[in-house]
Design a protein around this motif. Sequence first.
Motif, PDB file in Angstrom:
ATOM      1  N   PRO A   1     -52.325 -12.439  57.020  1.00 57.75           N
ATOM      2  CA  PRO A   1     -51.155 -12.943  56.325  1.00 57.75           C
ATOM      3  C   PRO A   1     -50.881 -14.512  56.676  1.00 57.75           C
ATOM      4  N   LEU A   2     -50.020 -14.939  55.613  1.00 54.04           N
ATOM      5  CA  LEU A   2     -49.661 -16.397  55.994  1.00 54.04           C
ATOM      6  C   LEU A   2     -48.130 -16.276  56.240  1.00 54.04           C
ATOM      7  N   PRO A   3     -47.594 -17.253  56.914  1.00 54.45           N
ATOM      8  CA  PRO A   3     -46.137 -17.380  57.129  1.00 54.45           C
ATOM      9  C   PRO A   3     -45.568 -17.775  55.923  1.00 54.45           C
ATOM     10  N   THR A   4     -44.292 -17.287  55.795  1.00 51.58           N
ATOM     11  CA  THR A   4     -43.505 -17.663  54.799  1.00 51.58           C
ATOM     12  C   THR A   4     -42.385 -18.443  55.283  1.00 51.58           C
ATOM     13  N   LEU A   5     -41.883 -19.272  54.251  1.00 54.04           N
ATOM     14  CA  LEU A   5     -40.688 -20.446  54.674  1.00 54.04           C
ATOM     15  C   LEU A   5     -39.704 -19.748  55.417  1.00 54.04           C
ATOM     16  N   GLN A   6     -39.422 -18.407  55.221  1.00 54.06           N
ATOM     17  CA  GLN A   6     -38.547 -17.855  55.949  1.00 54.06           C
ATOM     18  C   GLN A   6     -38.635 -17.663  57.561  1.00 54.06           C
ATOM     19  N   THR A   7     -40.185 -17.165  57.676  1.00 51.91           N
ATOM     20  CA  THR A   7     -40.480 -16.992  59.207  1.00 51.91           C
ATOM     21  C   THR A   7     -40.778 -18.473  59.735  1.00 51.91           C
ATOM     22  N   LEU A   8     -40.977 -19.505  58.966  1.00 49.34           N
ATOM     23  CA  LEU A   8     -41.253 -20.868  59.613  1.00 49.34           C
ATOM     24  C   LEU A   8     -40.043 -21.361  60.037  1.00 49.34           C
TER      25      LEU A   8
ATOM     26  N   LEU B   1     -61.869 -18.381  62.490  1.00 48.14           N
ATOM     27  CA  LEU B   1     -61.455 -17.017  62.392  1.00 48.14           C
ATOM     28  C   LEU B   1     -60.085 -16.966  61.561  1.00 48.14           C
ATOM     29  N   PHE B   2     -59.552 -18.075  61.756  1.00 46.91           N
ATOM     30  CA  PHE B   2     -58.144 -18.165  60.529  1.00 46.91           C
ATOM     31  C   PHE B   2     -58.830 -18.362  59.242  1.00 46.91           C
ATOM     32  N   PHE B   3     -59.785 -19.124  58.988  1.00 44.92           N
ATOM     33  CA  PHE B   3     -60.314 -19.445  57.664  1.00 44.92           C
ATOM     34  C   PHE B   3     -61.186 -18.108  57.133  1.00 44.92           C
ATOM     35  N   THR B   4     -61.663 -17.036  58.168  1.00 41.52           N
ATOM     36  CA  THR B   4     -62.190 -16.080  57.628  1.00 41.52           C
ATOM     37  C   THR B   4     -61.207 -15.078  57.266  1.00 41.52           C
TER      38      THR B   4
ATOM     39  N   ALA C   1     -43.683 -16.393  64.273  1.00 41.31           N
ATOM     40  CA  ALA C   1     -43.414 -17.187  63.227  1.00 41.31           C
ATOM     41  C   ALA C   1     -44.326 -17.329  62.250  1.00 41.31           C
ATOM     42  N   LEU C   2     -45.681 -17.551  62.948  1.00 39.21           N
ATOM     43  CA  LEU C   2     -46.955 -17.998  62.075  1.00 39.21           C
ATOM     44  C   LEU C   2     -47.467 -16.518  61.432  1.00 39.21           C
ATOM     45  N   VAL C   3     -46.893 -15.432  61.954  1.00 37.38           N
ATOM     46  CA  VAL C   3     -47.509 -14.116  61.245  1.00 37.38           C
ATOM     47  C   VAL C   3     -48.928 -14.089  61.821  1.00 37.38           C
ATOM     48  N   ASN C   4     -49.990 -14.973  61.297  1.00 40.55           N
ATOM     49  CA  ASN C   4     -51.149 -14.812  61.338  1.00 40.55           C
ATOM     50  C   ASN C   4     -51.596 -15.053  62.922  1.00 40.55           C
TER      51      ASN C   4
ATOM     52  N   ALA D   1     -54.192 -12.608  74.070  1.00 39.51           N
ATOM     53  CA  ALA D   1     -53.370 -11.204  74.342  1.00 39.51           C
ATOM     54  C   ALA D   1     -51.990 -11.428  74.573  1.00 39.51           C
ATOM     55  N   GLY D   2     -51.401 -12.512  74.898  1.00 41.58           N
ATOM     56  CA  GLY D   2     -50.180 -12.751  75.026  1.00 41.58           C
ATOM     57  C   GLY D   2     -49.342 -12.992  73.879  1.00 41.58           C
ATOM     58  N   LEU D   3     -50.094 -13.587  72.560  1.00 36.80           N
ATOM     59  CA  LEU D   3     -49.757 -13.851  71.611  1.00 36.80           C
ATOM     60  C   LEU D   3     -49.421 -12.404  70.868  1.00 36.80           C
ATOM     61  N   LEU D   4     -50.428 -11.482  71.327  1.00 31.57           N
ATOM     62  CA  LEU D   4     -50.154 -10.160  70.666  1.00 31.57           C
ATOM     63  C   LEU D   4     -49.077  -9.259  71.369  1.00 31.57           C
TER      64      LEU D   4
END
Length: 312
Positions: free
Chosen positions: A59-66, A52-55, A194-197, A250-253
């Motif tokens: 969005p991808l995390p930025t250096l700031q979010t990481l 699902l991630f490769f599909t 932090a990882l956004v996606n 569901a917890g993630l979201l």
Amino acid sequence: MNAALLYPFILVAGALQALGNSMNARLRDALVNPWLAATYSFMPIVIVFTILFFTMPTPLPTLQTLGSMPWYAPLGGVAGAVAVFGGLAFVDKVGAGPFNGLTITANILTSLALDSLGLFGLKAGGFKPMPWLGGLLMVVGIVFIARATGPKSEDEKSEGSEGGLMAKLLYPFILVAGSLQAVGVVLNAQLRGALVNPWLAATVSFIPVALVFLFVFLIRPTPLPTRADVARVPWWGALGGIAGAVAVFAGLLFVDKVGAGAFNGLLITANLFTSIAIDHFGWLGMKRVRAGIGRLIGGLLMAAGIVLISVF
């Protein structure tokens, strides 16, 4: 967005979690080795979330979010898996009723404390008596359900109480496992932020868990299932982990939107009501245990408790 609109999705996740537990119980029985069963259950989760991630890689995390991610955020999956390990190691020593009662009680009380104190990045809500009263009602409901599902025959009673004092010495470890289960939900929400996606966050959360179970299986590879054992694995045998993973996702979201107390309360309530139905109707090959008055009273108390936690 009104947080109450998310409640149905959380209830579905809790129901799927209960179905996943029963599926995993059948899988563990068929594959004999609990570590092999756990690996077999968790590996498809990693594969599904990776695909699902490769599909959907954005969005991808930025250096700031990481850079804003706490060091402990990737440990959410491992924290939640402690309860899985506790079930594998301790449930036959203390009995299913006490084990589930202790883990769920610790989960509920820890969730309310997380919300009250604002731990792990949650917004501090302060002490509110009504949610804690709701937590108390849920604990009482769990006691009713655990007592109603206890051993009935003399053989079962002696088997369930085997170990006596030694079994009770395991209670603190089981309480810790239940608390870590609640903490794991919050850590996964931190990881998602932090990882956004969300698909990337779920993959990162589950990979360490699958690797831990695989490592333990490699150092403890016996007993192994026979060909006849493997033939008993139902077609849905590998889906138990994926069904349970819906609750993690569901917890993630949702946990940061509805609060840890409401999220875990809804999840646990749906889990237990579904478990009662599974036992009552004997779904998924489980032994039929009719829903008696004790179980129904316990379920109603839990429903009243989650109303107090969610509304106040």
